[in-house]
Write an enzyme that holds these catalytic residues in place. Structure first.
Site, PDB file in Angstrom:
ATOM      1  N   ASP A  59       0.843  -1.157  -0.039  1.00 30.87           N
ATOM      2  CA  ASP A  59       0.003   0.128   0.051  1.00 30.87           C
ATOM      3  C   ASP A  59       0.830   1.234   0.139  1.00 30.87           C
ATOM      4  O   ASP A  59       2.068   1.391   0.620  1.00 30.87           O
ATOM      5  CB  ASP A  59      -1.029  -0.003   1.365  1.00 30.87           C
ATOM      6  CG  ASP A  59      -1.801   1.241   1.333  1.00 30.87           C
ATOM      7  OD1 ASP A  59      -2.484   1.454   0.669  1.00 30.87           O
ATOM      8  OD2 ASP A  59      -1.438   1.845   2.034  1.00 30.87           O
ATOM      9  N   GLU A  83       1.538  -0.768  -5.196  1.00 33.65           N
ATOM     10  CA  GLU A  83       0.432   0.619  -5.397  1.00 33.65           C
ATOM     11  C   GLU A  83       1.198   1.978  -5.791  1.00 33.65           C
ATOM     12  O   GLU A  83       1.635   2.447  -4.700  1.00 33.65           O
ATOM     13  CB  GLU A  83      -0.530   0.730  -4.384  1.00 33.65           C
ATOM     14  CG  GLU A  83      -1.799   1.435  -4.722  1.00 33.65           C
ATOM     15  CD  GLU A  83      -2.109   2.705  -3.747  1.00 33.65           C
ATOM     16  OE1 GLU A  83      -1.430   2.949  -2.680  1.00 33.65           O
ATOM     17  OE2 GLU A  83      -3.045   3.263  -4.028  1.00 33.65           O
TER      18      GLU A  83
HETATM   19  C1  AAO Z   1      -8.452   9.073   6.000  1.00 34.37           C
HETATM   20  C2  AAO Z   1      -9.054  10.452   5.742  1.00 34.37           C
HETATM   21  C3  AAO Z   1      -8.444  11.678   5.634  1.00 34.37           C
HETATM   22  C4  AAO Z   1      -7.456  11.852   7.222  1.00 34.37           C
HETATM   23  C5  AAO Z   1      -6.622  10.437   7.073  1.00 34.37           C
HETATM   24  C6  AAO Z   1      -5.838  10.376   8.370  1.00 34.37           C
HETATM   25  O1  AAO Z   1      -9.974  10.418   4.439  1.00 34.37           O
HETATM   26  O2  AAO Z   1      -8.936  12.994   5.459  1.00 34.37           O
HETATM   27  O3  AAO Z   1      -6.469  12.918   7.106  1.00 34.37           O
HETATM   28  O4  AAO Z   1      -7.697   9.156   7.137  1.00 34.37           O
HETATM   29  O5  AAO Z   1      -6.742  10.334   9.556  1.00 34.37           O
HETATM   30  C7  AAO Z   1      -7.448   5.447   2.386  1.00 34.37           C
HETATM   31  C8  AAO Z   1      -8.563   6.573   2.053  1.00 34.37           C
HETATM   32  C9  AAO Z   1      -7.984   7.849   2.718  1.00 34.37           C
HETATM   33  C10 AAO Z   1      -7.825   7.555   4.235  1.00 34.37           C
HETATM   34  C11 AAO Z   1      -6.781   6.730   4.452  1.00 34.37           C
HETATM   35  C12 AAO Z   1      -6.323   6.606   5.913  1.00 34.37           C
HETATM   36  O6  AAO Z   1      -8.480   6.606   0.926  1.00 34.37           O
HETATM   37  O7  AAO Z   1      -9.150   8.592   2.561  1.00 34.37           O
HETATM   38  O8  AAO Z   1      -7.656   8.921   4.835  1.00 34.37           O
HETATM   39  O9  AAO Z   1      -6.997   5.441   3.668  1.00 34.37           O
HETATM   40  O10 AAO Z   1      -7.570   6.112   6.669  1.00 34.37           O
HETATM   41  C13 AAO Z   1      -2.530   8.582  -2.895  1.00 34.37           C
HETATM   42  C14 AAO Z   1      -1.431   7.748  -2.582  1.00 34.37           C
HETATM   43  C15 AAO Z   1      -2.120   6.099  -2.637  1.00 34.37           C
HETATM   44  C16 AAO Z   1      -3.238   6.136  -1.793  1.00 34.37           C
HETATM   45  C17 AAO Z   1      -4.414   7.288  -2.458  1.00 34.37           C
HETATM   46  C18 AAO Z   1      -5.712   7.433  -1.641  1.00 34.37           C
HETATM   47  O11 AAO Z   1      -0.414   7.837  -3.429  1.00 34.37           O
HETATM   48  O12 AAO Z   1      -1.068   5.322  -2.281  1.00 34.37           O
HETATM   49  O13 AAO Z   1      -3.623   8.462  -2.293  1.00 34.37           O
HETATM   50  N1  AAO Z   1      -4.026   4.957  -1.964  1.00 34.37           N
HETATM   51  C19 AAO Z   1      -3.926   3.859  -0.803  1.00 34.37           C
HETATM   52  C20 AAO Z   1      -5.031   2.976  -0.639  1.00 34.37           C
HETATM   53  C21 AAO Z   1      -6.009   3.980   0.117  1.00 34.37           C
HETATM   54  C22 AAO Z   1      -5.453   4.476   1.628  1.00 34.37           C
HETATM   55  C23 AAO Z   1      -3.998   4.858   1.450  1.00 34.37           C
HETATM   56  C24 AAO Z   1      -3.333   4.353   0.510  1.00 34.37           C
HETATM   57  C25 AAO Z   1      -3.476   5.065   2.822  1.00 34.37           C
HETATM   58  O14 AAO Z   1      -5.504   2.541  -1.585  1.00 34.37           O
HETATM   59  O15 AAO Z   1      -7.302   3.139   0.186  1.00 34.37           O
HETATM   60  O16 AAO Z   1      -6.249   5.762   1.741  1.00 34.37           O
HETATM   61  O17 AAO Z   1      -3.037   3.861   3.446  1.00 34.37           O
HETATM   62  C26 AAO Z   1      -2.884  11.431  -7.413  1.00 34.37           C
HETATM   63  C27 AAO Z   1      -1.518  10.899  -6.981  1.00 34.37           C
HETATM   64  C28 AAO Z   1      -1.616   9.616  -6.032  1.00 34.37           C
HETATM   65  C29 AAO Z   1      -2.472   9.836  -4.957  1.00 34.37           C
HETATM   66  C30 AAO Z   1      -4.074  10.402  -5.519  1.00 34.37           C
HETATM   67  C31 AAO Z   1      -4.935  10.822  -4.325  1.00 34.37           C
HETATM   68  O18 AAO Z   1      -3.655  10.315  -8.241  1.00 34.37           O
HETATM   69  O19 AAO Z   1      -0.677  10.710  -8.298  1.00 34.37           O
HETATM   70  O20 AAO Z   1      -0.343   9.242  -5.742  1.00 34.37           O
HETATM   71  O21 AAO Z   1      -2.793   8.693  -4.077  1.00 34.37           O
HETATM   72  O22 AAO Z   1      -3.802  11.648  -6.072  1.00 34.37           O
HETATM   73  O23 AAO Z   1      -4.458  11.692  -3.441  1.00 34.37           O
HETATM   74  C32 AAO Z   1      -5.603  11.159 -11.764  1.00 34.37           C
HETATM   75  C33 AAO Z   1      -4.302  11.507 -11.728  1.00 34.37           C
HETATM   76  C34 AAO Z   1      -3.576  10.998 -10.533  1.00 34.37           C
HETATM   77  C35 AAO Z   1      -4.426  11.133  -9.268  1.00 34.37           C
HETATM   78  C36 AAO Z   1      -5.657  10.306  -9.505  1.00 34.37           C
HETATM   79  C37 AAO Z   1      -6.568  10.262  -8.374  1.00 34.37           C
HETATM   80  O24 AAO Z   1      -5.703   9.654 -12.346  1.00 34.37           O
HETATM   81  O25 AAO Z   1      -3.661  11.428 -12.893  1.00 34.37           O
HETATM   82  O26 AAO Z   1      -2.211  11.655 -10.367  1.00 34.37           O
HETATM   83  O27 AAO Z   1      -6.258  11.061 -10.477  1.00 34.37           O
HETATM   84  O28 AAO Z   1      -6.788  11.490  -7.869  1.00 34.37           O
END
Ligand code: AAO
Length: 502
Positions: free
Chosen positions: A217, A243
């Protein structure tokens, strides 16, 4: 009027034919008796499904259907809360969570292995919790944001100081992405030997329970060298699926993580959604003179894990999810019919609120859920209802297709109106029609002439009059003729010939 080959593909096809005649190493001329290599076994992500239900699924559906592996949600102890994403905030490395106990997890692995299905566990090793206040984990472990007694203490975390919030604010900065906090999650210093040792200890514990591999992750948020230093300490053959969301122009790219394992290729689902919505097709597969894939913005095929959507994208960028049932079937049919990467089908639950967790008991444990009797998408789901994609007739049929065609090449496509299809050299033909109007596709093939059962609508069934549960399609004179009503798909393969009329 069906266009048997678009100009581009017709040229491609001619070039291929000439190349083969000239002895170049372009795609081999299809022959009806080509024997396939090992297919890259298809997986299924059973999002937030408890261990006891996964074990049942392995025995009742996944093993019989030919799924090779399951991706589970994170098994670690996590913060308390109804949201699904509490699973992504580890409190300890105890395998005790809303999804089940350590014993239930071990039993699931054993029962799935016995059914021929491996377990890949989602491993959250980049960070710990994201709440600033102290708390108690799901299994009763006390913690603070940067203090996890017996595991990690304040000296084990990054404090990047690159942004006032301490969080990642600029994905254009490698330092921020890998040293700051992803959405306030305490960011482990994975360059530290002490942190690496504790992380390896957790992963080794999962492997000791029989797990075949892990999804890493948030791998993007750890230097690839750090991830490699960790996973290289695991037993040889452990499956590593990183990932790394592909972001245009970002300094950290998925290719960096292909030296020690596979990578989820996010471009694949994005590219798949476009023609299904527009009906405008072009062949994505370009093979170079070495017969290697050269798909733009894709990692090499033998390092790619491909998917239509996942638990993040169905709540975000994905255009085709369970909410568009018929198009979702078509997207999965194309993915499972393709010759690129290792496919993983996604199976979660219906939601209105993106944060809503799985249906749970009063003690917060996720409820068991059965998919018995589910054979396709439904028009309206209740919140929390499992989609059961792994049980859908079309998906089970395409698992059989995937295994029957093995690794033989995907041939240039054929279009007619919004419909599009292609042959898998000598062993199968697959087609989709995302438009409203019925279309007929005539797809060149070297499959033996005869009648074939459509595996999307049911496949072979000796109890029926014509030997097929659903549609029957004919291959004659080197052409497979597939008649596709609007919003349908079809697929035939070498092992699904309709039995001769008795
Ligand atoms: C929760 C709350 C937050 C709080 C946090 C801490 O929502 O408000 O601050 O707790 O209290 C999951 C949930 C989160 C959650 C987190 C922890 O989704 O909402 O936060 O658990 O409980 C990035 C990472 C990627 C990650 C993704 C969500 O790089 O690894 O964010 N995915 C994994 C898991 C996911 C999990 C976590 C990681 C954390 O699959 O379920 O989060 O363990 C761009 C960047 C990416 C980035 C995304 C989103 O992507 O390139 O790296 O991912 O933005 O920020 C287009 C664009 C592309 C963009 C994409 C998606 O395709 O080309 O660049 O859209 O927007």
């Amino acid at each position: 009027m069906p266009r048997t080959l678009t100009v581009a593909t017709f040229t491609g096809f001619l070039v291929t034919a000439v190349a083969v005649l000239a002895g170049c190493s372009a795609q081999p001329a299809p022959t009806e008796h080509v024997e396939p290599g090992e297919a890259t076994g298809a997986g299924v992500q059973l999002f937030q499904l408890p261990w006891t239900s996964i074990a049942d699924e392995c025995e009742q559906t996944l093993g019989p259907a030919g799924f090779a592996w399951v991706l589970t949600s994170p098994p670690n102890e996590h913060i308390v809360g109804e949201q699904w994403w509490t699973s992504y905030q580890p409190v300890s490395h105890r395998i005790e969570s809303r999804l089940g106990t350590r014993e239930e997890f071990a039993d699931m692995v054993a029962r799935c292995d016995a059914a021929g299905v491996e377990i890949v566990a989602d491993a959250v090793i980049n960070h710990m919790t994201g709440q600033n206040t102290a708390g108690t984990g799901f299994a009763g472990t006390a913690f603070e944001h940067y203090d996890y007694p017996g595991l990690y203490g304040p000296g084990d975390f990054h404090y990047c100081g690159l942004a006032a919030s301490g969080d990642i604010e600029d994905y254009g900065s490698r330092e921020q992405v890998q040293d700051c906090e992803l959405v306030n999650l305490a960011d482990l210093d994975t360059s530290s030997e002490a942190v690496r040792a504790k992380t390896v200890g957790y992963l080794d514990d999962l492997l000791s329970l029989g797990v075949a591999g892990v999804r890493v992750d948030a791998a993007k948020h750890m230097a690839a060298d750090d991830v490699e230093a960790i996973v290289s300490q695991l037993p040889g053959g452990t499956r590593i699926l990183s990932e790394v969301i592909r972001g245009a122009g970002e300094p950290v790219q998925p290719e960096e993580y292909t030296g020690f394992g596979d990578v989820f290729e996010f471009t694949y689902g994005r590219d798949l959604a476009q023609p299904l919505q527009s009906g405008v097709w072009s062949d994505p597969t370009l093979r170079d003179a070495d017969d290697e894939y050269v798909r733009a913005q894709h990692v090499p095929s033998d390092r790619a894990i491909v998917f239509v959507d996942n638990h993040d994208t169905e709540r975000g960028e994905a255009k085709i999810t369970y909410k568009r049932g018929d198009l979702y079937v078509l997207a999965n049919v194309l993915m499972l019919g393709d010759d690129y990467g290792t496919p993983v089908v996604y199976s979660g639950y219906a939601f209105t609120d993106r944060d809503a967790g799985p249906r749970a008991d009063e003690d917060g444990r996720a409820q068991d859920a059965s998919c018995a009797g589910v054979d396709g998408p439904v028009d309206a789901y209740e919140d929390g209802e499992r989609t059961c994609v792994q049980s859908w007739t079309a998906i089970r049929g395409m698992l059989a297709f995937h295994d029957a065609v093995g690794d033989v090449h995907r041939m240039p496509g054929v279009e007619s109106g919004d419909a599009y299809g292609f042959e898998r050299a000598g062993r199968g033909v697959v087609a989709v029609n995302p438009g409203e109007a019925a279309e007929t596709l005539e797809i060149p093939t070297t499959m033996p002439a005869g009648d074939y059962c459509d595996v999307v609508s049911g496949g072979p069934d000796a109890t029926t009059e014509d030997g097929c549960r659903g549609a029957v399609f004919i291959v004659d004179d080197g052409v497979a003729t597939l008649k596709l009503p609007g919003r349908t798909a079809a697929a035939i393969h070498i092992d699904a010939a309709a039995p001769p009329a008795s």
